[in-house]
Design an enzyme around this catalytic site. Structure first.
Site, PDB file in Angstrom:
ATOM      1  N   LYS A  37      69.438  63.526  11.309  1.00 52.72           N
ATOM      2  CA  LYS A  37      68.265  64.191  11.908  1.00 52.72           C
ATOM      3  C   LYS A  37      67.980  63.598  13.289  1.00 52.72           C
ATOM      4  CE  LYS A  37      65.098  60.893   9.765  1.00 52.72           C
ATOM      5  NZ  LYS A  37      64.143  60.637   8.673  1.00 52.72           N
ATOM      6  N   TYR A 292      56.195  50.272  41.927  1.00 53.91           N
ATOM      7  CA  TYR A 292      54.822  50.778  41.926  1.00 53.91           C
ATOM      8  C   TYR A 292      53.817  49.648  41.749  1.00 53.91           C
ATOM      9  CZ  TYR A 292      56.281  55.657  41.679  1.00 53.91           C
ATOM     10  OH  TYR A 292      56.810  56.897  41.969  1.00 53.91           O
TER      11      TYR A 292
HETATM   12  C1  LIG Z   1      64.690  59.568   7.886  1.00 52.33           C
HETATM   13  C2  LIG Z   1      64.798  59.727   6.419  1.00 52.33           C
HETATM   14  C3  LIG Z   1      65.787  59.034   5.695  1.00 52.33           C
HETATM   15  C4  LIG Z   1      66.663  57.969   6.317  1.00 52.33           C
HETATM   16  O1  LIG Z   1      65.905  56.814   6.568  1.00 52.33           O
HETATM   17  P1  LIG Z   1      66.552  55.417   7.081  1.00 52.33           P
HETATM   18  O2  LIG Z   1      65.456  54.442   6.888  1.00 52.33           O
HETATM   19  O3  LIG Z   1      66.869  55.616   8.511  1.00 52.33           O
HETATM   20  O4  LIG Z   1      67.731  55.149   6.256  1.00 52.33           O
HETATM   21  C5  LIG Z   1      65.919  59.320   4.355  1.00 52.33           C
HETATM   22  N1  LIG Z   1      65.124  60.224   3.750  1.00 52.33           N
HETATM   23  C6  LIG Z   1      64.153  60.887   4.403  1.00 52.33           C
HETATM   24  C7  LIG Z   1      63.316  61.865   3.670  1.00 52.33           C
HETATM   25  C8  LIG Z   1      63.944  60.650   5.746  1.00 52.33           C
HETATM   26  O5  LIG Z   1      62.980  61.314   6.389  1.00 52.33           O
END
Ligand SMILES: *Cc1c(COP(=O)(O)O)cnc(C)c1O
Length: 401
Positions: A37, A292
């Protein structure tokens, strides 16, 4: 055309190796869904999804249909799991792209069911994972809503209950009490599911921390008790970063790190390096101000290197005057405020720096190294956010090694 020199290198072999390592760490027969994701945590979704599949992943996880499109284009065979809601009007694309949605609300099932009927799907052919709220209170059905949701999977419906999902929200707490409580709640929810006669295939639970904390066996045991197979969803670990564990209050040091966590620290390899180049060099006299509002003032005659990276690329403004990058194998301070598109390094004490020199923002150079945790410590965030802030203007380049 040559491009502005600000890029990340993705060591795809390391990602493959990390996936394989995690499968060895997990109990046998656990399915590991590779979470890609948010543009694979800023690493580049198409590069990383393909690498995960080469490493053996059969399941990939994305947040939304939009992300799934990009992944489906390069991974035609993989199961793609949608970890957040399917929104009204998105059901058709879920079916067209053969995605596996999660659901926990009646309206989500309405959307999926009507899209499935419109597409002429046969009964029991659109797989859905039903999410249970086991205590995080983010997404998922409460126990009292379960019976009505389960009725939606009656014979004749195109919907198929393929999995039961939940998320663990404190698997990085060493005492594991919250996780045990969540798994007990899940156990109870599974009894309600079983009583309906529905037989889902997957128990889809937890992230990197659950796996590295050695909770895999608990998840497998729970799945097996109800006739399901376990699926765990690592993200951060896949990218080679071991989540920090909260040891809790432990005056006796009785809570030792689990072996799985110690192994992970040894074996996981960071996948991403973030780099830029020196654009030009400039000498300034003592007393000259830099950037800046002149927050950096030269204490002696100094030499500055201008870099092609700024906060619009994801380099946090809090790093200005507080953080060193690597050039010629040495650490050099970010001098003054970070601009939107540029930043400056104090290279006074590093001989020989020239325009075109490679500068490491995150990663290794010589025997020096900068980790996502180093960034996160100064910017008061977590490695997940450091990675996902790396902007769209930064090129993602796959490197074999
Ligand atoms: C992002 C996410 C994961 C993975 O999490 P990590 O801590 O990066 O391993 C797993 N399950 C869900 C539902 C998530 O949103």
């Amino acid at each position: 055309m040559e491009q502005r020199p600000c890029w990340v290198e993705i060591r795809t072999r390391s990602l493959e190796d990390n996936y394989r390592f995690l499968t060895r760490l997990a109990p046998r027969d656990t399915e590991l869904l590779a979470v890609v994701k948010a543009n694979a945590y800023g690493h580049g979704a198409t590069i990383c999804a393909q690498a995960a599949v080469r490493g053996g992943a059969r399941w990939l996880g994305v947040t939304c249909v939009e992300e799934a499109l990009e992944v489906r284009a390069v991974c035609p065979e993989a199961h793609i799991f949608l970890m957040s809601a399917t929104y009204p009007g998105q059901g058709e694309e879920v079916i067209r792209q053969r995605l596996t949605p999660v659901a926990w609300e009646q309206w989500q099932l309405d959307e999926l069911e009507s899209a499935a009927r419109a597409a002429g799907l046969l009964p029991g052919t659109l797989p859905v994972h039903l999410e249970i709220n086991t205590g995080m209170n983010r997404q998922g059905a409460d126990e009292e809503d379960l019976p009505a949701l389960l009725e939606r999977f009656s014979p004749g419906s195109p919907l198929k209950l393929e999995g039961i999902a939940t998320h663990l929200y404190a698997a990085d707490e060493a005492d594991g009490e919250v996780t045990s409580k969540q798994l007990r709640r899940l156990d109870h929810a599974m009894e309600i599911v079983n009583a309906t006669g529905l037989l889902p295939e997957w128990l889809n639970v937890g992230a990197s921390a659950a796996l590295l904390a050695g909770k895999g066996q608990n998840i497998v045991n729970l799945a097996n008790r109800h006739g399901l197979k376990a699926m765990i969803r690592p993200g951060l670990a896949l990218y080679g970063v071991t989540p920090a564990f909260d040891p809790g209050f432990d005056p006796d040091h009785s809570l030792l790190e689990p072996d799985t966590l110690m192994d992970a620290r040894q074996e996981l390899k960071p996948v991403l390096s973030w780099k830029t180049r020196v654009a030009s060099l400039h000498s300034i006299p003592a007393g000259a101000a830099v950037g800046y509002n002149g927050t950096f003032v030269a204490t002696e005659p100094m030499r500055l290197a201008l870099l092609a990276v700024g906060y619009a690329d994801g380099l946090d403004r809090m790093l200005g005057n507080h953080f060193c990058l690597l050039v010629r194998g040495q650490r050099a301070l970010l001098a003054g405020r970070i601009s939107m598109d540029q930043a400056m390094l104090d290279v006074t004490d590093i001989p020989g720096v020239e325009a075109g020199d490679e500068v490491v923002i995150l990663g290794d150079q010589g025997d020096q190294s900068i980790s996502a945790f180093d960034h996160a410590d100064v910017t008061q965030t977590i490695p997940w956010e450091v990675f996902t802030r790396i902007g769209p203007r930064v090129r993602r380049v796959a490197v074999a090694e």
